[in-house]
Design an enzyme around this catalytic site. Structure first.
Site, PDB file in Angstrom:
ATOM      1  N   TYR A  33      28.169   5.575  -0.147  1.00  0.00           N
ATOM      2  CA  TYR A  33      26.986   4.801   0.281  1.00  0.00           C
ATOM      3  C   TYR A  33      25.690   5.386  -0.269  1.00  0.00           C
ATOM      4  O   TYR A  33      25.684   6.460  -0.830  1.00  0.00           O
ATOM      5  CB  TYR A  33      26.954   4.519   1.779  1.00  0.00           C
ATOM      6  CG  TYR A  33      26.901   5.607   2.815  1.00  0.00           C
ATOM      7  CD1 TYR A  33      26.622   6.926   2.532  1.00  0.00           C
ATOM      8  CD2 TYR A  33      27.110   5.255   4.161  1.00  0.00           C
ATOM      9  CE1 TYR A  33      26.554   7.865   3.544  1.00  0.00           C
ATOM     10  CE2 TYR A  33      27.041   6.193   5.169  1.00  0.00           C
ATOM     11  CZ  TYR A  33      26.758   7.498   4.860  1.00  0.00           C
ATOM     12  OH  TYR A  33      26.689   8.416   5.855  1.00  0.00           O
ATOM     13  N   GLU A  34      24.641   4.589  -0.181  1.00  0.00           N
ATOM     14  CA  GLU A  34      23.364   4.924  -0.842  1.00  0.00           C
ATOM     15  C   GLU A  34      23.541   5.116  -2.342  1.00  0.00           C
ATOM     16  O   GLU A  34      22.834   5.889  -2.968  1.00  0.00           O
ATOM     17  CB  GLU A  34      22.713   6.161  -0.214  1.00  0.00           C
ATOM     18  CG  GLU A  34      22.502   6.099   1.286  1.00  0.00           C
ATOM     19  CD  GLU A  34      21.747   4.857   1.737  1.00  0.00           C
ATOM     20  OE1 GLU A  34      21.005   4.282   0.928  1.00  0.00           O
ATOM     21  OE2 GLU A  34      21.939   4.459   2.902  1.00  0.00           O
ATOM     22  N   GLY A  35      24.468   4.374  -2.926  1.00  0.00           N
ATOM     23  CA  GLY A  35      24.724   4.469  -4.369  1.00  0.00           C
ATOM     24  C   GLY A  35      25.840   5.450  -4.643  1.00  0.00           C
ATOM     25  O   GLY A  35      25.728   6.631  -4.344  1.00  0.00           O
TER      26      GLY A  35
END
Lengths: 571, 571
Positions: free
Chosen positions: B427-429
């Site tokens: 998550y968050e890239g």
């Protein structure tokens, strides 16, 4: 939901027919198996596993085993699947001839082990432990025990367990406190508690034979005071059929991170009736046969779980469309993205190396049975167990990564493989136990002679590669040459340390070094086999890319680990 | 059951007072924080976290969040803990001064981020996302939105979420289909579905502000057509208090591998009332502020989860007695076994490197706020996010290994950290997104200038080490010198590839190389700080061993990765 299981028949055909080819003992001895025979067995097992075992994998995880009123129950379908497994003849096929089985060679059993575990690792553990007990009883049991117990195990009607661990005796078997007291009738009364007993109780076969390490009265302290006993769940009656319930049973089952479909039991023995196997005080001998069998099988489990996770990652990456990427238009499957491709190749190239090394180890066992030289086989047992199980954890993590956010959602099914895999570097001896065995018994003890034989064999392959005019062959030879040199240096470091904290402080890095190197060797052999084709085959290009990828991404780890090994324990 | 949480106050004192010392902007600017001030804030947060947040970690995992009649409920205690968190002033403390907060420097917020996540990562995510939204609104929102929403977020009364992902738009934001239609009254009607929305709904605060990326009618295709909107769960009434329920709500929550205490929602927007933030078509600008904040925060989460797992492994290894081992008698805690010691040092030495790099990145942000030069800070964001989250997965796996068979049993609590950690590289890239950002925007774009500045700074530290007469300093200098040389070569490879598949096929290995190198640099700075002590301190010896271990076991990975990077994409 786990993806459909596609048995890796092509890879095994390649291994049996070409890469190992006539070098395989199973193929070269008289009246033995042709490559087609061997592949056909793999294909048959694959078909069975895909249709009968794989569909139960998810229900095994979600429902798991449950303990109810002193009896463990498996989810619906497990008992029928086990019966089908027995009826199809797989139990008898794998059991040794001396025990009444068909005695399939170990090189083929490697493939079967992978397939059972890939399709349903939790289910496969039941047979994995039973097979280990069959080997142990075949090696050390009296005729009476063979007649009463071994025949039932080989028929598949009864299953077997391995009872070592206690709350205060895990790795340290010498601390075992379960006691066995002789009785007037020649049986023994076994009392104590065992923990982490895989398939310790269940309802999918008619009886369970527990192989139990226990201490006899007045036995010396430590491991030398241990003896081995069979303790059946139901005592055989006069006809040898399951009769009265014995005083042994599960008192709890564990709530685990993974393999929920495999009941892990706390077993209580309350003056349960047992029968001595082998000599008083000779318990470890039989248990070691079982452990060796189970440790090699762990390598096959690691390969199996890895393949299943890899297959699901491939399926997802081929079907998930997202984004434009460099040279490719929007709506490209993510398998075309450079980093997804890297992850998939990273998985596939390790998986192939594991699978090939598993067949090679099987062949070494087959060879030992012919000529009696066990050294190389025993050298590879801790390497296969330690390296494949550690890498399988990393590999199943990569499979999650390919799924992006979906990888974290349980319904996707990929997280199950990640959870299931995490036990493998722990049970049947942690990676540290494997690496201590490797360094202590298999490297330092013979002054590095066996390790040297391995390095010489790899050097021979390098020479062969040098004769092939192909850029991948050349790169593979160059990389492998540097890797063997690093391995020789690391081995010299370990020999220099001797059996000291310096050696044991870097024993796991040393084991991983040898495993990674052996994987590179397997790929080198594949390159040789592929380049021997007169007409290029469809899979040739992919096999060369896989070998080249392993050489660029995984083999360099050897140099990292060699630097770590050279440092010894950091104090 | 998770172990007690011991806040790492000593490490932060060392970082603030000695290792970074007066070089920290937070310490060197006028009217700024003394090392004691900074440490006291860390100690206060640690005390709060240990007593209020840590006790809820296990219940968050076991009970998790549940969706009931369109409303998400958290387990008992979460709402009270959130109120206590707000009342203690931690929300306001971290919010920027421009938004009405106390504006604690980023170098101190790094420590706070670690502590909230170590004590309870699932809980910490609520504030992590809210903090990101505060930064985004502070950067781009109109006065009206600042007045109505930002003040409520900074007071802690309302929380914030980040709504990007849709079923067919994850990494590829350009594919977003949620639509926002202008209304006569100046508001917008937002319709669509968002998935993977962290803390998308809950019952622990009085209102929730969703920051939503959506497409306006007639907007151009792709990312340029995206605008940003605030969409509150309850529409503010005339007094600015939560009023009528807006047409947005959770339609499902995910059943996840970990962070069960953090509700991950599927959110449905059905002509929900929203308000434009920034310009039409300028949605990514504001979202990038939020993402940068969240990505750095992921590094702190990785450090936090790693520390919690490490602490529990240490506690187990100190208390579990087993076996005789080489030079030590039976009944030795397993922490004394060479391989358990290796695992613990492996964890601790990575953990320290992560923690130190987190403070360094915070300092770079503080520095940028003073002198306006963002380059080095932005260079480190993807490195910290990518490297620490990947290593945290490996580290929590090591923590399981230390526990042996107990590590696989959920009741032990250690498996939770392993499960929780697995989402961080996604998550968050994902790590690939971080590495593509690193290579594309931060290395190739400036021709390697910023990377060169990092290497020069490390080379300076090496020169300092050379002046110290100490074997660990010398070894560290030698190893770091070779590592920097490898990093320079790898950077030249990447620059040679340019923005091609060759670069993106090895971007993750390149990111991991820089992260590993930066970790080695952090240890080198620690060695310099320790050797500056006039009187040896109690922790000095351990810090030197930790640096030496990192140099022998982790830093050599740089060479492995450099070889991989040099190969480019394997085709």
């Amino acid at each position: 939901m786990a993806a459909e299981y596609l048995p890796p028949v092509d890879d095994y055909r390649f291994l049996f027919r070409e890469m190992f080819g006539r070098d395989l003992v199973a193929r070269s001895t008289d009246g033995a198996f042709s490559a087609d025979d061997a592949t056909e067995i793999i294909a048959g097992a694959g078909e069975f596993a895909a249709s009968v075992l794989a569909p139960l994998e998810t229900v095994g995880d979600r429902e798991g085993a449950r303990l109810d009123d002193g009896q463990v129950h498996l989810p619906a379908g497990f008992a029928e699947a086990y019966q089908a497994f027995v009826d199809a003849g797989w139990v008898t096929a794998e059991a040794p001839e001396s025990a009444g089985g068909d005695g399939l060679p170990a090189s083929i059993r490697a493939g079967l082990g992978e397939i059972w575990n890939a399709s349903n690792a939790a289910f496969a553990l039941c047979w994995l432990l039973t097979a280990g007990q069959i080997h142990a009883l075949d090696a050390v049991a009296s005729d009476e025990i063979r007649q009463t117990y071994l025949t039932k195990l080989v028929s598949g009607r009864w299953t077997g367990t391995m009872n070592l661990t206690e709350p205060d005796a895990g790795t340290d078997l010498g601390a075992i406190r379960t006691i066995a007291t002789p009785r007037a009738d020649g049986s023994w009364g076994v009392s104590g508690q065992k923990i982490f007993i895989t398939w310790g109780d269940h309802d999918i076969a008619e009886n369970i034979v527990h192989l139990v390490l226990a201490r006899t009265p007045d036995a010396p302290a430590g491991a030398k005071g241990l003896s081995l006993f069979v303790v059946p769940k139901f005592l055989p009656d006069a006809a040898g059929e399951p009769g009265e319930r014995n005083a042994v049973g599960p008192v709890a089952i564990e709530h685990k991170l993974g393999i929920h479909g495999s009941p892990t039991c706390v077993m209580a023995y309350d003056d349960a009736t047992g029968y001595l196997v082998g000599e008083v005080g000779g318990g470890l001998a039989g248990m070691f046969v079982m452990m060796n069998s189970a440790r090699a099988a762990m390598g096959y489990q690691a390969t199996g779980i890895s393949d299943r996770a890899y297959q699901q990652a491939v399926a997802y990456a081929d079907e998930r469309l997202q984004g434009p990427v460099l040279d490719r238009p929007a709506g490209t499957p993510i398998a075309g993205h450079p980093d997804v491709r890297r992850l998939l190749l990273s998985m596939q190239s390790r998986l192939f190396a594991m699978r090939a090394l598993g067949v090679h180890l099987g062949d070494l066992f087959d060879r030992a049975a012919v000529d009696g030289t066990q050294a190389l086989a025993e050298f590879f047992v801790p390497i296969l167990k330690g390296w494949t199980t550690e890498d399988a954890v990393a590999l199943t993590s990569d499979a999650i990564q390919v799924h992006g956010g979906m990888g974290f959602i349980e319904e996707t099914g990929i997280a199950q493989h990640y959870r299931d895999a995490r036990i493998m570097p722990i049970y049947e001896g942690t990676t540290a136990i494997q690496s201590n065995d490797l360094i202590g018994r298999k490297v330092v003890r013979d002054g590095g002679a066996t390790a040297g034989r391995l390095f010489d064999a790899i050097t021979e392959t390098i020479t062969t590669l040098r004769g092939l005019e192909n850029p991948v062959a050349t790169r593979t030879a160059d990389r492998l040459e540097r890797a063997v040199a690093a391995a020789r240096t690391a081995t010299a470091s370990v020999l220099g340390f001797g059996q000291t904290r310096d050696a044991y402080g870097v024993s796991v890095p040393y084991l991983m070094l040898l495993g990674t190197l052996a994987g590179g060797w397997m790929h080198a052999l594949a390159v040789v086999a592929v380049l021997a084709h007169e007409t290029a085959e469809e899979t040739d290009a992919a096999r060369l890319v896989s070998a080249d990828f392993y050489g660029a991404h995984h083999l360099p780890r050897v140099h990292m680990l060699a630097e770590t090994v050279a440092a010894g324990e950091v104090v």
